[in-house]
Design an enzyme around this catalytic site. Structure first.
Site, mmCIF file in Angstrom:
data_model
loop_
_atom_site.group_PDB
_atom_site.id
_atom_site.type_symbol
_atom_site.label_atom_id
_atom_site.label_comp_id
_atom_site.label_asym_id
_atom_site.label_seq_id
_atom_site.Cartn_x
_atom_site.Cartn_y
_atom_site.Cartn_z
ATOM 1 N N GLU A 1 48.324 45.727 33.538
ATOM 2 C CA GLU A 1 46.906 45.400 33.760
ATOM 3 C C GLU A 1 45.969 46.562 33.415
ATOM 4 O O GLU A 1 45.283 47.102 34.289
ATOM 5 C CB GLU A 1 46.692 44.965 35.214
ATOM 6 C CG GLU A 1 47.468 43.717 35.560
ATOM 7 C CD GLU A 1 47.287 43.298 37.005
ATOM 8 O OE1 GLU A 1 46.786 44.106 37.812
ATOM 9 O OE2 GLU A 1 47.660 42.162 37.334
ATOM 10 N N GLU B 1 52.777 37.041 36.014
ATOM 11 C CA GLU B 1 52.749 37.118 37.478
ATOM 12 C C GLU B 1 51.926 35.982 38.057
ATOM 13 O O GLU B 1 50.872 35.634 37.520
ATOM 14 C CB GLU B 1 52.054 38.414 37.953
ATOM 15 C CG GLU B 1 52.770 39.687 37.679
ATOM 16 C CD GLU B 1 51.966 40.893 38.178
ATOM 17 O OE1 GLU B 1 51.127 40.746 39.089
ATOM 18 O OE2 GLU B 1 52.166 41.978 37.622
HETATM 19 C C1 GLA Z 1 48.624 42.581 40.122
HETATM 20 C C2 GLA Z 1 49.682 43.619 39.892
HETATM 21 C C3 GLA Z 1 50.815 43.545 40.840
HETATM 22 C C4 GLA Z 1 50.337 43.231 42.234
HETATM 23 C C5 GLA Z 1 49.532 41.984 42.201
HETATM 24 C C6 GLA Z 1 49.035 41.603 43.560
HETATM 25 O O1 GLA Z 1 48.743 41.465 39.373
HETATM 26 O O2 GLA Z 1 50.173 43.630 38.577
HETATM 27 O O3 GLA Z 1 51.446 44.792 40.795
HETATM 28 O O4 GLA Z 1 49.572 44.271 42.697
HETATM 29 O O5 GLA Z 1 48.406 42.197 41.413
HETATM 30 O O6 GLA Z 1 48.337 40.408 43.521
#
Ligand code: GLA
Length: 679
Positions: A149, A302
């Site tokens: 991210e 994710e």
């Molecule tokens: C992001 C991160 C993860 C985690 C999630 C929590 O997507 O990549 O490591 O912190 O948020 O929602």
């Protein structure tokens, strides 16, 4: 490169460095039980991979990766550069990011790096290279997950230096930059490059052109850092596909089209921001955007298995929702159903964030849901084989998307701070979704002949080329729907004079000479059941006709929504922000006027979301039943979830899912007469 794994990737972030050997053994057993086939390893493991500068300790990782592979579980290997270790920040304090107010952040969380700091970039290249040299040809490697991210902005000295270099490359001379930024106002004329700064905290409003250029620079700078890591991996001889997980939140630091071009497969992380029914529309929005960015199959990297974070609370996501949402992404082109994270962390900052294995362990309702999902994904695995032409969706509506629109509306001089790009785009997508109309997102200048309708929400800066492209599209038969605050300025946020929206006056056959912002609780009646909020404009018709007038307020009697015939098509202008109910109605009418119909007749009325995914030899109709009553489905096909043929009709229970394999172009009817057989 089209990313076509042999099966739907199922699993998620796996952080075994938190756990002892016994737990890791249990993890692999549970993964096999749930049919998990993919783990994303190493995302935040930098301090364990490189415990001191230049000393790489990877044996523990090798052992984990070998164990996963031996258990039949593939992996994405992450470069851990989103979370530099404490020793790094101590040794390189200049590589900690600086906020606009000048405060340098301290180590203590994650994502705490200055993207332009040479030491950070060198360390990132180093760890990427070390991982690729050791694991680049591992048989279990599915791909590279670069960083996590991207999105930390830095306003410090390294950023200033790099920003100046970026500006020099863009503008060439200070004279050009001064003109582009309109620096004559407020005595901002620059006499040397060294005088230019990132938009740090200052006494009052920033120069908007400086502000948007800084956002563009940050996106490019992070992309350069991504590309450097990929180069190291390729130089080490690993050819596995590479991606980085975009975040799809209420903030946006990346220009996704350029980023998508640089990746082998596009991936996102997606978290619902409401526990209400609108969460389903949010899934659709995330899925349609990502399929469009990558122009094909993509990866959901994710999501949260059990929780929804909203209003500062963790709400429980119901098991049926976990399954419907997971299929919602796959329906829209995802090749995966991956989650953050495999096992809930016992400690640390995200100990309450959901996991596939909850704190309660493998004997839990939550894990039973994951096992059910694993079974469904295996039974529908054929859906991920792409059609020969590579086109996954039949959408005939496009929404124009560009990060410039987002960033422009965040610059400090805008007349109504309540208006955001993200809200306008998402509300528009939601309206089409509620009508059961499939939607793509479109990049400026892309081929758009296959769309019957193209919507332009709040793209404030616009080039002459984009305006001409829209004109050509309408002239050759398309319907363009343009919202307020589109095409108002050039690329440097200089307003194009002579009546708004300067770039689109000819296309719209109408112009406005004045804006009239509405108060927070003010609305304006547009007749025909439509209501405007936040914004209105004093419009003069040139060649256009009025579809709706302002019925009350200070502009009563003036046009509010206009339509202009352009060649064999038309351009509609909506000069106010429609509230959601009006927007739903308005876009339902536009869609009907363009001959668009819902994907499965009766679906919307029955509370069923129907999404078509084009496959290799067939179409797959995903039916996600968000409603409360069992509904009847009629048509010809096979439900891959149950294996049942549906010729005689079948019943879809409330909150359940079906994935129907259909002849190309065929559909089903929902809510038809019940038949003898039932599910
Ligand atoms: C992001 C991160 C993860 C985690 C999630 C929590 O997507 O990549 O490591 O912190 O948020 O929602």
């Amino acid at each position: 490169m089209t990313f076509t794994p042999s099966t739907i990737l199922f699993g998620g972030d796996y952080n075994p460095d938190q756990w002892d050997t016994e737990t890791v053994r249990e993890d692999i057993e549970l993964m096999r039980r749930a049919k998990v086939n993919t783990a994303t390893v190493g995302v935040f493991s930098w301090s364990k991979m490189e415990p001191s500068e230049g000393v790489y300790e990877l044996d523990w990782l090798a052992e984990i990766l070998d164990r996963l592979h031996a258990g039949g579980i593939g992996f994405f290997l992450a470069t851990p550069t989103a979370s530099p270790p404490p020793w790094f920040s101590l040794a390189h304090p200049d590589a900690l990011p600086v906020r606009p107010d000048g405060a340098r952040l301290s180590h203590g969380s994650r994502d705490t790096y200055a993207i332009s700091a040479p030491a950070y970039r060198a360390a990132s290249r180093g760890i990427a290279r070390a991982l690729a040299e050791r694991f680049g040809d591992h048989p279990g490697l599915r791909g590279w997950h670069i960083h996590n991210e991207y999105g930390t902005l830095d306003y410090g000295p390294h950023a200033a230096r790099a920003f100046r270099a970026w500006l020099r490359a863009k503008y060439g001379t200070l004279e050009t930059l001064n003109a582009a930024w309109w620096t004559a106002f407020w005595s901002q004329g620059y006499g040397s490059w060294e005088e230019i700064l990132p938009p740090r905290a200052t006494q009052y409003l920033h120069n908007p052109a400086q502000a948007i250029d800084f956002r563009r620079f940050c996106s490019d700078e992070m992309l350069a850092a991504y590309t450097e890591q990929c180069d190291e991996i390729r130089a080490a001889g690993s050819m596995a596909p590479a991606t980085t997980n975009f975040m799809l939140p209420t903030w946006n630091h990346l220009e996704q089209w350029a980023w998508s071009d640089a990746q082998d497969v596009v991936s996102i992380d997606h978290y619902l921001d409401t526990r209400g029914p609108d969460g389903e529309a949010h899934v659709a929005y995330g899925g349609d955007l990502t399929r469009s960015w990558g122009d094909g199959p993509w990866l959901l990297m994710e999501q949260n298995a059990t929780g929804i974070s909203a209003d500062g609370r963790w709400y429980t996501k119901s098991p049926d929702r976990t399954i419907r949402n997971s299929l919602g992404y796959i329906a829209r082109g995802s090749q995966s159903s991956l989650f953050f994270q495999w096992r809930q962390s016992a400690g640390g900052s995200e100990q309450w964030h959901g996991g596939l294995v909850p704190h309660a362990g493998g004997s839990s309702r939550a894990f039973a849901t994951i096992e059910r999902l694993g079974g469904i994904l295996e039974s529908i695995r054929e859906v991920i084989e792409p059609p020969a032409d590579g086109r996954l969706s039949d959408a005939e509506v496009g929404i124009l998307w560009h990060a410039d629109g987002w960033w422009a509306l965040e610059t400090p001089q805008m007349p109504n701070d309540a208006l955001t790009y993200s809200d306008e785009v998402r509300s528009t997508h939601r309206a089409l979704w509620r009508s059961g109309i499939e939607t793509d997102f479109v990049r400026p200048g892309a081929p758009i002949g296959r769309y019957r309708v193209l919507v332009v929400p709040c793209l404030y800066p616009m080039s002459e080329e984009t305006a001409a492209w829209l004109h050509d599209y309408a002239a050759s038969g398309g319907t363009v729907v343009v919202s307020y605050l589109s095409g108002v300025s050039d690329e440097n946020l200089r307003i194009v004079g002579g009546g708004f929206p300067g770039r689109l006056r000819d296309l719209l056959g109408a112009s406005s000479e004045q804006i009239d912002v509405l108060g927070p609780d003010e609305t304006v009646d547009l007749g025909g059941g439509l209501t405007g909020t936040e914004w209105s404009e004093l419009i003069t018709l040139h060649t256009a006709e009025a579809l709706h007038l302002y019925e009350d307020g200070s502009l009563a009697g003036f046009p509010a929504i206009t339509s202009n015939t352009v060649g064999s098509g038309r351009a509609i202008y909506v000069s106010t922000k429609l509230d959601q109910v009006s927007r739903d109605r308005f876009f339902a009418d536009v869609a009907a006027g363009a001959g668009l119909t819902e994907t499965a007749p009766g679906a919307v009325g029955a509370g069923v979301e129907a999404i078509r995914r084009r496959g290799r030899d067939a179409d797959y109709l995903f039916l996600l039943h968000h409603g409360d009553e069992t509904v009847d489905v009629a048509g010809e096909g096979v439900d891959l979830v149950t294996g049942g043929r549906i010729e005689d009709g079948f019943r879809l229970p409330a909150r359940d899912v079906a994935v129907v394999r259909l002849r190309r172009g065929a559909t089903v009817r929902i809510g038809a007469e019940p038949s003898a057989s039932s599910r």
